[in-house]
Design a protein around this motif. Structure first.
Motif, PDB file in Angstrom:
ATOM      1  N   VAL A 194     -19.467  -2.873  34.285  1.00  0.00           N
ATOM      2  CA  VAL A 194     -18.459  -2.124  35.048  1.00  0.00           C
ATOM      3  C   VAL A 194     -18.138  -0.795  34.365  1.00  0.00           C
ATOM      4  O   VAL A 194     -18.012   0.249  35.008  1.00  0.00           O
ATOM      5  N   SER A 197     -21.040   1.658  34.963  1.00  0.00           N
ATOM      6  CA  SER A 197     -21.141   2.174  36.335  1.00  0.00           C
ATOM      7  C   SER A 197     -19.851   2.804  36.842  1.00  0.00           C
ATOM      8  O   SER A 197     -19.836   3.385  37.932  1.00  0.00           O
ATOM      9  N   ASN A 198     -18.746   2.672  36.071  1.00  0.00           N
ATOM     10  CA  ASN A 198     -17.438   3.220  36.486  1.00  0.00           C
ATOM     11  C   ASN A 198     -16.994   2.656  37.834  1.00  0.00           C
ATOM     12  O   ASN A 198     -16.361   3.361  38.627  1.00  0.00           O
ATOM     13  N   ASP A 199     -17.327   1.395  38.082  1.00  0.00           N
ATOM     14  CA  ASP A 199     -17.001   0.760  39.368  1.00  0.00           C
ATOM     15  C   ASP A 199     -15.679   0.008  39.230  1.00  0.00           C
ATOM     16  O   ASP A 199     -15.639  -1.193  38.951  1.00  0.00           O
ATOM     17  N   LEU A 202     -15.073  -2.862  41.932  1.00  0.00           N
ATOM     18  CA  LEU A 202     -15.778  -4.109  41.621  1.00  0.00           C
ATOM     19  C   LEU A 202     -15.026  -4.901  40.558  1.00  0.00           C
ATOM     20  O   LEU A 202     -14.960  -6.144  40.627  1.00  0.00           O
TER      21      LEU A 202
END
Length: 324
Positions: A194, A197-199, A202
């Motif tokens: 996470v 991906s800088n999500d 999520l």
């Protein structure tokens, strides 16, 4: 009488002719300079006209915005602005402004509580500081802390906003997640993905599902500890991932239920249960002739048919840890 061209004895033209040629060249140079200056003046005048048109357009927009502000302004808003600026509002307006602000805060608190009940995530604090601000881009550093069931978290991120289009484009960078819990070995690889991906979406979506599965495990183990306190216990420091079942009449005969909650990098949450046996040789002779070596496979079959709690109940009864 014939007049011819007067030439000096040296064969050169007289001084008057030389001055005339020089004046002619100067005249041509002045004409060229004047032509160039005329072009520059025309270009400058054109730029001035463009600037005047742009100024007129901006003045029209300013006037339109003033009219809209005047149209949408109301006395409560004007009173609030006066109060914030330290000016004296109308008589009785201060009480009305404060009352309206209290009602608005109460509505926001109710909305926040409703959101927390719906998604299971409670936010405790949120701070923001501006790192960069310009007409085209702004960057804010934000820190959000909260709790999802028993799991505490803190999220640090940088929020960038690109201006200039119809809609500002926002993106997250430098995401860092800190979880205040020790039983996160199954969650750590997901957190690393996470952060790469800088999500952020999520993370929050998976956090709720992961928290639900962890709560389900904790409640199940607490249930068996309360119901079968003589034989069921959670070893110290295992953080509710292991449940140990001790046979009351056969020392050293132990069954261990290992309940893990796995999280993939894509955010898929899966609960996994295994049954491990520890039976001394002398205790094996006391069991019926049917071997218990396949207890793990049998437990998995029970899980598919009955679910975790009912399967554990059957195991406890089957191995004689309790009697009806």
């Amino acid at each position: 009488m014939t007049y011819g061209k007067v030439v000096s004895s040296t064969g050169r033209e007289p001084p008057n002719a030389f001055r005339w040629e020089k004046n002619r060249q100067l005249t041509k140079m002045e004409e060229r300079v004047n032509a160039e200056n005329s072009e520059e003046v025309m270009l400058l005048e054109e730029n001035i006209r463009h600037l005047q048109a742009e100024v007129a357009k901006l003045q029209c927009q300013r006037q339109r915005y003033r009219e809209q502000l005047t149209l949408h302004s109301s006395e409560p808003l004007q009173d609030a602005l006066s109060l914030l600026c330290g000016h004296e509002p109308r008589e009785g307006a201060a009480h009305m402004v404060l009352s309206g602000l209290r009602e608005e805060v109460e509505e926001l608190e109710k909305d926040l509580q409703w959101q927390s009940r719906m998604n299971g995530i409670s936010l405790r604090s949120c701070t923001a500081s501006t790192l960069q601000s310009s007409s085209t881009k702004s960057v804010q550093q934000m820190c959000v802390s909260g709790q999802c069931s028993e799991l505490e978290f803190q999220v640090e991120l940088e929020l960038s906003e690109i201006k200039g289009g119809e809609r500002p484009e926002k993106s997250i960078s430098s995401l860092n997640v800190v979880m205040c819990a020790s039983d996160l070995h199954d969650f750590s690889s997901f957190l690393s993905g996470v952060e790469e991906s800088n999500d952020l979406l999520l993370f929050f979506r998976t956090l709720r599902t992961f928290s639900d599965r962890v709560d389900e495990r904790r409640r199940a183990f607490q249930h068996f500890q309360a119901k079968y306190g003589r034989v069921a216990c959670v070893p110290d420091g295992c953080n509710w991932s292991l449940l140990t079942l001790h046979h009351p009449d056969l020392p050293g005969c132990t069954f261990v239920v290992r309940w893990t909650v796995d999280v993939s990098k894509e955010g898929e949450v899966t609960a996994k249960l295994d049954l491990l046996t520890k039976i001394p040789d002398r205790a094996l002779r006391l069991f019926p002739s049917r071997a218990i070596g396949g207890a793990g496979e049998a437990f998995h079959s029970l899980l598919r048919l009955l679910g975790p709690e009912a399967a554990l109940e059957e195991v406890i009864r089957a191995v004689g840890l309790i009697t009806d």
